[in-house]
Structures are given as C-alpha cells and as structure tokens.
Motif scaffolding. Structure first.
Motif, PDB file in Angstrom:
ATOM      1  N   SER A  57      40.280  33.885  30.413  1.00  0.00           N
ATOM      2  CA  SER A  57      41.204  34.818  31.067  1.00  0.00           C
ATOM      3  C   SER A  57      41.457  34.427  32.524  1.00  0.00           C
ATOM      4  CB  SER A  57      40.635  36.235  31.016  1.00  0.00           C
ATOM      5  OG  SER A  57      39.526  36.344  31.895  1.00  0.00           O
ATOM      6  N   ARG A  58      42.504  35.009  33.088  1.00  0.00           N
ATOM      7  CA  ARG A  58      42.804  34.794  34.511  1.00  0.00           C
ATOM      8  C   ARG A  58      41.646  35.272  35.386  1.00  0.00           C
ATOM      9  NH1 ARG A  58      48.358  34.082  36.347  1.00  0.00           N
ATOM     10  NH2 ARG A  58      47.819  35.045  38.330  1.00  0.00           N
ATOM     11  N   ASP A  59      41.050  36.402  35.006  1.00  0.00           N
ATOM     12  CA  ASP A  59      39.919  36.915  35.791  1.00  0.00           C
ATOM     13  C   ASP A  59      38.750  35.933  35.767  1.00  0.00           C
ATOM     14  OD1 ASP A  59      41.210  39.195  36.624  1.00  0.00           O
ATOM     15  OD2 ASP A  59      40.355  40.469  35.043  1.00  0.00           O
ATOM     16  N   ASP A  60      38.488  35.342  34.602  1.00  0.00           N
ATOM     17  CA  ASP A  60      37.416  34.346  34.518  1.00  0.00           C
ATOM     18  C   ASP A  60      37.718  33.149  35.409  1.00  0.00           C
ATOM     19  OD1 ASP A  60      35.933  35.847  32.713  1.00  0.00           O
ATOM     20  OD2 ASP A  60      36.793  34.850  30.955  1.00  0.00           O
ATOM     21  N   ARG A  62      39.611  33.133  38.063  1.00  0.00           N
ATOM     22  CA  ARG A  62      39.473  33.568  39.467  1.00  0.00           C
ATOM     23  C   ARG A  62      38.007  33.533  39.896  1.00  0.00           C
ATOM     24  NH1 ARG A  62      43.485  37.977  38.361  1.00  0.00           N
ATOM     25  NH2 ARG A  62      45.394  37.260  39.334  1.00  0.00           N
ATOM     26  N   LYS A  63      37.119  34.006  39.034  1.00  0.00           N
ATOM     27  CA  LYS A  63      35.684  33.989  39.351  1.00  0.00           C
ATOM     28  C   LYS A  63      35.194  32.556  39.530  1.00  0.00           C
ATOM     29  CE  LYS A  63      34.730  38.251  36.865  1.00  0.00           C
ATOM     30  NZ  LYS A  63      34.165  38.836  35.644  1.00  0.00           N
ATOM     31  N   ARG A  66      36.474  31.240  42.868  1.00  0.00           N
ATOM     32  CA  ARG A  66      35.692  31.820  43.980  1.00  0.00           C
ATOM     33  C   ARG A  66      34.333  31.138  44.100  1.00  0.00           C
ATOM     34  NH1 ARG A  66      37.683  37.214  42.125  1.00  0.00           N
ATOM     35  NH2 ARG A  66      39.431  37.663  43.500  1.00  0.00           N
TER      36      ARG A  66
END
Length: 109
Positions: A57-60, A62-63, A66
């Motif tokens: 996912s996009r959230d993964d 992003r993490k 970071r």
C-alpha cells in the motif's frame, strides 16, 4: 567540537551532540555505528523488495521511505564522525601511512 574527544553516535536528551574522551566508550560507540550501518543496509534491501510487490500500500511505502530517510541521516552522521576521527591530529600519521600504502597497492585509472 571540543578537543581530544570523540563525538558519539547518539544525541543527548535535547538533541545535542554528546562527546566522550577516547577509550571511555569507544567499543560501545563503534558497535552502535556498525549497528546503524547494518540496519540501514538491511532496510534498503527490504525496501527494494517491497517496491516490486503489487500488494504494498501507499501507507506501507510511506513508512519505508520515512525509515530510509532516518537511515540516510544516521549514515551521514556516522560518516561525519568518522571523518572527524580521521582528521584528528593524533590519528594523522597513521591515516597518512594507510592512505600511502593503499595508493601504492591500488592501480590507478
């Protein structure tokens, strides 16, 4: 930077650099630097594997980005600290001797 001290690979409670006299915590500081570099390498390999997975996912992502940014900061700090130690006058003769030996041993392009 104060003279005759080593900057440590961690910061104080307020984010300020911490220093110690040579020999006090060198072994622990060296281990921490090695751990920082190893973790960065491992997470970079993980990130490359994750990028190619269609189910990430996009959230993964992003993490992961970071985490990689944090690692770049840490690796940069380790490089800065090692450069400081190499430029320390007490290391100078040894550094120059090693550099000279490497220059003689390695072919030039």
């Amino acid at each position: 930077m104060p003279e005759n001290v080593r900057r440590l690979p961690w910061t104080g409670p307020n984010g300020e650099a911490e220093f110690a006299a040579p020999g006090e915590v060198d072994g622990f500081a060296d281990q921490e630097e090695a751990h920082m570099l190893s973790t960065a390498r491992n997470d970079a390999r993980y990130a490359l594997a994750m990028v190619d997975r269609p189910d990430v996912s996009r959230d993964d992502l992003r993490k992961i980005v970071r985490a990689l940014v944090d690692h770049v900061v840490c690796v940069g700090r380790v490089a800065d600290m090692r450069e400081e130690r190499l430029n320390d006058p007490s290391y100078g003769p040894a550094v120059r001797a090693i550099e000279g030996a490497l220059r003689k041993a390695l072919p030039t392009r």
